[in-house]
Each structure stands twice: as C-alpha cells, then as structure tokens.
Design a protein around this motif. Structure first.
Motif, PDB file in Angstrom:
ATOM      1  N   LEU B  55       0.818  -1.202   0.000  1.00  0.00           N
ATOM      2  CA  LEU B  55       0.000   0.000   0.000  1.00  0.00           C
ATOM      3  C   LEU B  55       0.858   1.261   0.000  1.00  0.00           C
ATOM      4  O   LEU B  55       0.480   2.270  -0.585  1.00  0.00           O
ATOM      5  CB  LEU B  55      -0.945  -0.013   1.206  1.00  0.00           C
ATOM      6  N   VAL B  56       2.006   1.183   0.649  1.00  0.00           N
ATOM      7  CA  VAL B  56       2.909   2.323   0.621  1.00  0.00           C
ATOM      8  C   VAL B  56       3.398   2.537  -0.805  1.00  0.00           C
ATOM      9  O   VAL B  56       3.365   3.649  -1.331  1.00  0.00           O
ATOM     10  CB  VAL B  56       4.111   2.117   1.562  1.00  0.00           C
ATOM     11  N   ASP B  57       3.793   1.455  -1.435  1.00  0.00           N
ATOM     12  CA  ASP B  57       4.268   1.559  -2.816  1.00  0.00           C
ATOM     13  C   ASP B  57       3.189   2.086  -3.743  1.00  0.00           C
ATOM     14  O   ASP B  57       3.476   2.785  -4.706  1.00  0.00           O
ATOM     15  CB  ASP B  57       4.737   0.192  -3.316  1.00  0.00           C
ATOM     16  N   GLU B  58       1.969   1.711  -3.437  1.00  0.00           N
ATOM     17  CA  GLU B  58       0.880   2.172  -4.277  1.00  0.00           C
ATOM     18  C   GLU B  58       0.485   3.604  -3.942  1.00  0.00           C
ATOM     19  O   GLU B  58      -0.384   4.178  -4.581  1.00  0.00           O
ATOM     20  CB  GLU B  58      -0.340   1.252  -4.104  1.00  0.00           C
ATOM     21  N   GLY B  59       1.061   4.150  -2.889  1.00  0.00           N
ATOM     22  CA  GLY B  59       0.752   5.524  -2.517  1.00  0.00           C
ATOM     23  C   GLY B  59      -0.573   5.668  -1.802  1.00  0.00           C
ATOM     24  O   GLY B  59      -1.120   6.763  -1.701  1.00  0.00           O
ATOM     25  N   ILE B  60      -1.082   4.583  -1.291  1.00  0.00           N
ATOM     26  CA  ILE B  60      -2.381   4.636  -0.631  1.00  0.00           C
ATOM     27  C   ILE B  60      -2.230   4.966   0.838  1.00  0.00           C
ATOM     28  O   ILE B  60      -3.081   5.589   1.448  1.00  0.00           O
ATOM     29  CB  ILE B  60      -3.118   3.299  -0.841  1.00  0.00           C
ATOM     30  N   ILE B  61      -1.133   4.542   1.399  1.00  0.00           N
ATOM     31  CA  ILE B  61      -0.843   4.950   2.766  1.00  0.00           C
ATOM     32  C   ILE B  61       0.565   5.533   2.812  1.00  0.00           C
ATOM     33  O   ILE B  61       1.373   5.297   1.912  1.00  0.00           O
ATOM     34  CB  ILE B  61      -0.942   3.781   3.771  1.00  0.00           C
ATOM     35  N   ASN B  62       0.827   6.294   3.860  1.00  0.00           N
ATOM     36  CA  ASN B  62       2.157   6.846   4.059  1.00  0.00           C
ATOM     37  C   ASN B  62       2.841   6.106   5.196  1.00  0.00           C
ATOM     38  O   ASN B  62       2.191   5.627   6.110  1.00  0.00           O
ATOM     39  CB  ASN B  62       2.084   8.327   4.421  1.00  0.00           C
ATOM     40  N   LYS B  63       4.147   6.077   5.094  1.00  0.00           N
ATOM     41  CA  LYS B  63       4.921   5.422   6.139  1.00  0.00           C
ATOM     42  C   LYS B  63       5.850   6.454   6.760  1.00  0.00           C
ATOM     43  O   LYS B  63       6.497   7.209   6.054  1.00  0.00           O
ATOM     44  CB  LYS B  63       5.756   4.304   5.527  1.00  0.00           C
ATOM     45  N   TYR B  64       5.872   6.500   8.072  1.00  0.00           N
ATOM     46  CA  TYR B  64       6.716   7.460   8.764  1.00  0.00           C
ATOM     47  C   TYR B  64       7.728   6.746   9.630  1.00  0.00           C
ATOM     48  O   TYR B  64       7.383   5.862  10.395  1.00  0.00           O
ATOM     49  CB  TYR B  64       5.877   8.369   9.652  1.00  0.00           C
ATOM     50  N   VAL B  65       8.947   7.145   9.485  1.00  0.00           N
ATOM     51  CA  VAL B  65       9.999   6.558  10.285  1.00  0.00           C
ATOM     52  C   VAL B  65      10.426   7.586  11.315  1.00  0.00           C
ATOM     53  O   VAL B  65      11.012   8.597  10.987  1.00  0.00           O
ATOM     54  CB  VAL B  65      11.204   6.190   9.418  1.00  0.00           C
ATOM     55  N   ILE B  66      10.085   7.340  12.535  1.00  0.00           N
ATOM     56  CA  ILE B  66      10.368   8.325  13.557  1.00  0.00           C
ATOM     57  C   ILE B  66      11.737   8.061  14.157  1.00  0.00           C
ATOM     58  O   ILE B  66      12.512   8.958  14.401  1.00  0.00           O
ATOM     59  CB  ILE B  66       9.309   8.273  14.675  1.00  0.00           C
ATOM     60  N   ASP B  67      12.008   6.828  14.408  1.00  0.00           N
ATOM     61  CA  ASP B  67      13.195   6.457  15.137  1.00  0.00           C
ATOM     62  C   ASP B  67      13.422   4.985  14.796  1.00  0.00           C
ATOM     63  O   ASP B  67      12.485   4.235  14.666  1.00  0.00           O
ATOM     64  CB  ASP B  67      12.893   6.634  16.628  1.00  0.00           C
ATOM     65  N   PRO B  68      14.674   4.582  14.659  1.00  0.00           N
ATOM     66  CA  PRO B  68      14.873   3.217  14.206  1.00  0.00           C
ATOM     67  C   PRO B  68      14.439   2.225  15.269  1.00  0.00           C
ATOM     68  O   PRO B  68      14.278   1.061  14.999  1.00  0.00           O
ATOM     69  CB  PRO B  68      16.384   3.141  13.978  1.00  0.00           C
TER      70      PRO B  68
END
Lengths: 140, 140
Positions: B55-68
């Motif tokens: 879904l991220v690749d499809e741009g349907i959802i966003n992914k947030y990386v706050i901290d590893p």
DNA sequence: CTAAGTGCAAAATGTTTGCATACTT
DNA sequence: AAGTATGCAAACATTTTGCACTTAG
C-alpha cells in the motif's frame, strides 16, 4: 532525558578524538566498533552505543534516521557550528548525504510558532529536515 | 519499487476497508494486527507487513519513520488529501514519546521557503521535529 | 569510598523470509 | 493449471539491558 556523563574515561576520549578527525563523515555505531577493532584499541559495543547516545544529547554529534531497517547514522558536527550559537537548523540531503546548516530567520519563526501556537518546544539540535538538496534536484 | 499484488484477497480487502475507516490516524503494523485479532478477523502478521508495504508503494498509505527503535507509523491518506497535498508534519516528544501530527499552514510556508530560498525540497514524510510537548513541559 | 562507566552475553524489538498450504484467476 | 497470497515459525539486524567488574573523582 538522562543525566549525562561526568567522568572522563579513556574510551570516551579516544572515541571523541576519533570523531573529531572525521568531521562531516557519517558513520554507524558498527562502523565505530569496527574502526577500533582494527586499531587494536577496542571499545565494547555497548559503550559505543551509550557514548554515541550521550554525544547526541550533548549536541556534539547528530543522529540521522534514514530507515528503521538500516542502522542509524551519526555525524560529528564541527565546533564552530555550535559556537556561533545563532541557532542552527540542519537539512540532510537524502540523496548525496550532504548536511546543510542554516541560520535562518524564518526557521526561527517556525520554532516560535510551534512553541506559542502548538505548545511544542523544538529541540533544534535533534531536529533535521530531510529532503533533496539543490544540487541533487538539479541533476535529477 | 516492486511489481505489486494482482489478486484480490479477502485479507487485503478487509485491511483496506479498515484503513479507510481511520483516515489521518497513525498506526503501527502491530496496531493493525491487534485490531483484527480483537475483531476475530485475524490476519497473519507477515501478511499485514506485506500488505502495508504494498500500500505504501501504491501511494495509498504513508509510512513514517520516527526512530529506528520504535515501530514505523503508517497513515491512510484520504484521496482528497493527496490532491491538496496537505501531508502533515510530525512532532515527536523526546520525553513521553508522543507523536503529534500537525496540518499547519505556517509549516507549509516553511516548506515553500526552504524550497524557494534555499533550494531544499523537504521530504515531509521523513522529517520530524523533535522536542518537548506541552504536557511534558508543563509537568517539568 | 562512591558514583559512574565498561563489557559481556543475553534479551528485546521490529521486521523479513522460507516454505508448505490455500486461494485467485 | 499457473501464478499469487497467506500464515506460521524461524531468522535477522540493530539496539538495549542486567550484572559483575573496573575506574575516575
């Protein structure tokens, strides 16, 4: 977060002097471990992690998170950048890795805005704008 | 970056319809797993991870990386939001760990400013303001 | 002497993967 | 039938932690 180091230890000393010798270079915790291992001057990995964390808190190095699945990156920030105290924002290019320092009035405004209107006190040392720098954008 | 799903499966369907019901909400992969577990409509965690990635690749959802070291956050972005490019900014409290998301006009300005005056294209998804939130500042 | 730092090995965490099974087309 | 997706459990990689020991002040 934590009360920070008070004792001057051999490990911290050699770690710091190493970092000072590679300003602007970004490295992972593991890189540091390997470096010292190859030098014969080993530092335990827990110590490396703990010291790096301290140094981040002290604002001596910056920490960058690119992806949760790759190790965190650190980078020594030259002293002059600290001392000019004109609060400095950082922009990190995701493409070439360049770190850009900005002393910018508008960004100062944002900080005030977040504080006043959202009650959020930005920690400038820790905050990094990720994105694409001018050069990389140009060549794309 | 990959060739993506071609079959319409039950799991993907219920996942998507759930996501659509919580626009603008932040969740982790684990949150999703737990949600379905409590609903009796379980989806295997590998499937959750794989579907979220799609879904991220499809741009349907966003992914947030706050901290590893904390889990990645995802967010369903309603179609209209895509169009008004009103992606949101994130503030992470260094004390309580709270993640605050802001849709804020002034921050939008900063982004434009960085782009226009500094040639830096901010990647909002990856950029996080670290600092101390209102609550934590109050109790300190 | 006390507080702080070190290092090891073990735990924790979040995410990915191998593989046999089940579902879509 | 052929190609995908699923789900489990095991594997992974990075970072953190418990604890006994050492060192700095």
């Amino acid at each position: 977060m934590n009360v920070r180091p008070k004792y001057k230890t051999k490990q911290k000393e050699i770690l710091l002097s190493y970092l000072e010798s590679v300003p602007g270079v970004h490295f992972t915790a593991n890189d540091v471990c390997c470096h010292f291992k190859s030098q014969g001057a080993e530092i335990g990995q827990s110590t490396v992690y703990r010291q790096l964390e301290s140094l981040v808190d002290e604002g001596i190095i910056n920490k960058y998170v690119i992806d949760p699945n790759s190790p965190a990156c650190f980078e020594y920030v030259a002293r002059e950048d600290h001392e000019q105290e004109g609060v400095c924002f950082h922009c990190k290019c995701e493409k070439c890795g360049k770190l850009i320092h900005l002393h910018c009035e508008e960004l100062e405004e944002v900080r005030k805005h977040l504080n006043k209107d959202h009650g959020f006190k930005v920690d400038i040392i820790r905050t990094v704008f990720y994105g694409i720098c001018e050069d990389c954008a140009a060549e794309a």
